[in-house]
Design a protein around this motif. Structure first.
Motif, PDB file in Angstrom:
ATOM      1  N   GLY A   1       0.767  -1.418   0.079  1.00  0.00           N
ATOM      2  CA  GLY A   1      -0.048  -0.118  -0.016  1.00  0.00           C
ATOM      3  C   GLY A   1       0.856   1.267   0.017  1.00  0.00           C
ATOM      4  N   ALA A   2       1.911   1.319   0.842  1.00  0.00           N
ATOM      5  CA  ALA A   2       2.721   2.159   0.803  1.00  0.00           C
ATOM      6  C   ALA A   2       3.369   2.725  -0.355  1.00  0.00           C
ATOM      7  N   SER A   3       3.870   1.591  -1.330  1.00  0.00           N
ATOM      8  CA  SER A   3       4.624   1.568  -2.478  1.00  0.00           C
ATOM      9  C   SER A   3       3.722   2.174  -3.591  1.00  0.00           C
ATOM     10  N   VAL A   4       2.202   1.762  -3.517  1.00  0.00           N
ATOM     11  CA  VAL A   4       1.274   2.251  -4.582  1.00  0.00           C
ATOM     12  C   VAL A   4       0.968   3.912  -4.147  1.00  0.00           C
ATOM     13  N   ARG A   5       1.154   4.254  -2.794  1.00  0.00           N
ATOM     14  CA  ARG A   5       0.855   5.652  -2.387  1.00  0.00           C
ATOM     15  C   ARG A   5       1.923   6.505  -2.973  1.00  0.00           C
ATOM     16  N   THR A   6       3.180   5.872  -2.770  1.00  0.00           N
ATOM     17  CA  THR A   6       4.523   6.701  -3.501  1.00  0.00           C
ATOM     18  C   THR A   6       4.322   6.765  -4.949  1.00  0.00           C
ATOM     19  N   LEU A   7       3.938   5.661  -5.405  1.00  0.00           N
ATOM     20  CA  LEU A   7       3.906   5.717  -6.978  1.00  0.00           C
ATOM     21  C   LEU A   7       2.859   6.866  -7.561  1.00  0.00           C
ATOM     22  N   GLU A   8       1.750   6.837  -6.727  1.00  0.00           N
ATOM     23  CA  GLU A   8       0.565   7.983  -6.959  1.00  0.00           C
ATOM     24  C   GLU A   8       0.999   9.103  -6.919  1.00  0.00           C
ATOM     25  N   ARG A   9       1.933   9.489  -5.748  1.00  0.00           N
ATOM     26  CA  ARG A   9       2.248  10.859  -5.395  1.00  0.00           C
ATOM     27  C   ARG A   9       3.452  11.322  -6.560  1.00  0.00           C
ATOM     28  N   GLY A  10       4.121  10.287  -6.597  1.00  0.00           N
ATOM     29  CA  GLY A  10       5.250  10.690  -7.836  1.00  0.00           C
ATOM     30  C   GLY A  10       4.723  10.958  -9.172  1.00  0.00           C
ATOM     31  N   LEU A  11       3.513   9.952  -9.606  1.00  0.00           N
ATOM     32  CA  LEU A  11       3.059  10.328 -10.902  1.00  0.00           C
ATOM     33  C   LEU A  11       2.292  11.902 -10.814  1.00  0.00           C
TER      34      LEU A  11
ATOM     35  N   SER B   1       3.674  18.009   1.503  1.00  0.00           N
ATOM     36  CA  SER B   1       4.620  18.800   1.903  1.00  0.00           C
ATOM     37  C   SER B   1       5.981  19.025   1.135  1.00  0.00           C
ATOM     38  N   ALA B   2       6.707  19.915   1.418  1.00  0.00           N
ATOM     39  CA  ALA B   2       7.951  20.175   0.576  1.00  0.00           C
ATOM     40  C   ALA B   2       8.927  18.850   0.704  1.00  0.00           C
ATOM     41  N   SER B   3       8.935  18.601   2.039  1.00  0.00           N
ATOM     42  CA  SER B   3      10.096  17.459   2.065  1.00  0.00           C
ATOM     43  C   SER B   3       9.717  15.977   1.413  1.00  0.00           C
ATOM     44  N   THR B   4       8.178  15.834   1.480  1.00  0.00           N
ATOM     45  CA  THR B   4       7.990  14.752   0.592  1.00  0.00           C
ATOM     46  C   THR B   4       8.109  14.988  -0.914  1.00  0.00           C
ATOM     47  N   VAL B   5       7.813  16.143  -1.454  1.00  0.00           N
ATOM     48  CA  VAL B   5       7.995  16.364  -2.867  1.00  0.00           C
ATOM     49  C   VAL B   5       9.452  16.425  -3.372  1.00  0.00           C
TER      50      VAL B   5
ATOM     51  N   ARG C   1       3.255  22.698 -15.798  1.00  0.00           N
ATOM     52  CA  ARG C   1       3.734  24.006 -15.697  1.00  0.00           C
ATOM     53  C   ARG C   1       4.898  23.972 -16.461  1.00  0.00           C
ATOM     54  N   ARG C   2       5.512  23.068 -16.989  1.00  0.00           N
ATOM     55  CA  ARG C   2       6.774  22.912 -17.830  1.00  0.00           C
ATOM     56  C   ARG C   2       8.050  23.300 -17.068  1.00  0.00           C
ATOM     57  N   THR C   3       8.109  24.251 -16.149  1.00  0.00           N
ATOM     58  CA  THR C   3       9.225  24.636 -15.178  1.00  0.00           C
ATOM     59  C   THR C   3       8.505  24.855 -13.786  1.00  0.00           C
ATOM     60  N   ALA C   4       9.040  24.511 -12.828  1.00  0.00           N
ATOM     61  CA  ALA C   4       8.486  24.791 -11.478  1.00  0.00           C
ATOM     62  C   ALA C   4       9.195  24.662 -10.416  1.00  0.00           C
ATOM     63  N   THR C   5       9.421  25.447  -9.298  1.00  0.00           N
ATOM     64  CA  THR C   5      10.026  25.308  -8.035  1.00  0.00           C
ATOM     65  C   THR C   5       9.474  24.268  -7.449  1.00  0.00           C
ATOM     66  N   LEU C   6      10.381  23.669  -6.359  1.00  0.00           N
ATOM     67  CA  LEU C   6       9.799  22.765  -5.171  1.00  0.00           C
ATOM     68  C   LEU C   6       8.577  23.383  -4.712  1.00  0.00           C
ATOM     69  N   THR C   7       8.569  24.650  -4.117  1.00  0.00           N
ATOM     70  CA  THR C   7       7.498  25.261  -3.335  1.00  0.00           C
ATOM     71  C   THR C   7       6.270  25.075  -4.209  1.00  0.00           C
ATOM     72  N   VAL C   8       6.304  25.545  -5.549  1.00  0.00           N
ATOM     73  CA  VAL C   8       5.265  25.697  -6.487  1.00  0.00           C
ATOM     74  C   VAL C   8       4.512  24.268  -6.497  1.00  0.00           C
ATOM     75  N   LEU C   9       5.564  23.254  -6.831  1.00  0.00           N
ATOM     76  CA  LEU C   9       5.082  21.785  -7.100  1.00  0.00           C
ATOM     77  C   LEU C   9       4.394  21.266  -5.699  1.00  0.00           C
ATOM     78  N   ALA C  10       4.894  21.661  -4.655  1.00  0.00           N
ATOM     79  CA  ALA C  10       4.186  20.949  -3.349  1.00  0.00           C
ATOM     80  C   ALA C  10       3.051  21.380  -3.148  1.00  0.00           C
ATOM     81  N   ARG C  11       2.815  22.714  -3.546  1.00  0.00           N
ATOM     82  CA  ARG C  11       1.427  23.389  -3.293  1.00  0.00           C
ATOM     83  C   ARG C  11       0.560  22.796  -4.349  1.00  0.00           C
ATOM     84  N   ASP C  12       1.066  22.508  -5.902  1.00  0.00           N
ATOM     85  CA  ASP C  12       0.216  22.044  -6.741  1.00  0.00           C
ATOM     86  C   ASP C  12      -0.542  20.562  -6.321  1.00  0.00           C
ATOM     87  N   VAL C  13       0.397  19.789  -5.564  1.00  0.00           N
ATOM     88  CA  VAL C  13       0.135  18.639  -5.516  1.00  0.00           C
ATOM     89  C   VAL C  13      -0.408  18.371  -3.940  1.00  0.00           C
ATOM     90  N   ASN C  14      -0.415  19.244  -3.194  1.00  0.00           N
ATOM     91  CA  ASN C  14      -0.941  19.378  -1.813  1.00  0.00           C
ATOM     92  C   ASN C  14      -0.144  18.449  -0.838  1.00  0.00           C
TER      93      ASN C  14
END
Length: 258
Positions: free
Chosen positions: A7-17, A41-45, A26-39
């Motif tokens: 289950g954890a592997s599936v969740r990681t895959l879903e988050r990565g995708l 944490s910045a550390s997870t992203v 966005r074509r280009t984006a910062t870590l902060t922007v991507l973390a906000r887009d996918v809801n």
């Protein structure tokens, strides 16, 4: 693997995708922007991006920005090529079936086998049916020969493996030497014939389909019982199948030499 770890592997895959999809949007984006887009944490992203970068699906740019990497482009282009192949082949296959009144199949090399990716059935009461997604033996099928004939010897050997190959009928080619000789014959004449090598009482005529660069990307075939696809009928089928394969190739951007 099952249970919590799966289950954890599936969740990681879903988050990565999800991160990859957001980055593509966005074509280009910062870590902060991507973390906000996918809801997330910045550390997870950040961890997900590290994996995507390591695998080539993302690239880290200057100023802390990220962009889609070459591996993602390769995956996308593979889908586009497959989609273009089916779009180009469909109308031609229907015309071919209208003409010959026998089933037409489209196969491509997938995972080391000749996999059927499209079919148009004939109208005969007794007709050849192939399950989409099924794989034909490379050494005992017209599509297998058409897919391998224009590849070099090392590639052919790697795909076929060690002989002797399984004998489905007394007509099957079971040694690498005899198969290589058959492929040379296929290259010389421009088409392949499965003469009861996979199933007694069934013949198949196949021809290569090329992309804009001239590489063989698929094979078109027509199969029928030997009672209808007799030896005398083979030349007529060869003309129509090779012409249809060339029509599909031209739709993919191929230009015939000369």
């Amino acid at each position: 693997m099952d249970g919590p770890a799966a289950g954890a592997s599936v969740r990681t895959l879903e988050r990565g995708l999800a991160v990859l999809a957001a980055l593509a949007a966005r074509r280009t984006a910062t870590l902060t922007v991507l973390a906000r887009d996918v809801n997330l944490s910045a550390s997870t992203v950040s961890r997900l991006l590290d994996t995507l970068v390591h695998q080539g699906f993302a690239e880290g740019g200057e100023g802390g920005t990220y962009r889609v990497g070459p591996r993602a482009a390769q995956v996308g282009s593979a889908y586009d090529a497959h989609d273009a192949l089916l779009a180009a082949a469909g109308p031609v296959m229907r015309l071919l079936v209208d003409d010959l009144n026998e089933s037409a199949n489209l196969a491509a090399l997938r995972g080391g086998g000749a996999v059927y990716v499209a079919q148009v059935e004939g109208r005969q009461l007794v007709r050849m049916f192939t399950q989409l997604g099924a794989a034909a033996p490379l050494h005992a099928s017209g599509v297998g020969k058409a897919l391998l004939a224009w590849r070099d010897d090392p590639a052919v050997t790697a795909l076929l493996g060690t002989d002797p190959f399984p004998a489905f009928t007394p007509h099957s080619l079971t040694t690498l030497d005899t198969y290589r000789a058959e492929l040379a014959h296929v290259r010389a004449q421009g088409y392949a014939l499965d003469d009861q090598e996979r199933e007694l009482g069934v013949r198949c005529v196949a021809a290569p389909i090329r992309d804009a660069a001239g590489a063989v990307v698929a094979a078109l075939s027509v199969s029928a019982p030997t009672s209808r696809l007799t030896g005398d009928e083979v030349p007529r089928f060869v003309v129509r199948v090779t012409q249809a394969a060339q029509d599909i190739s031209r739709a993919l951007g191929w230009t015939a030499p000369g």
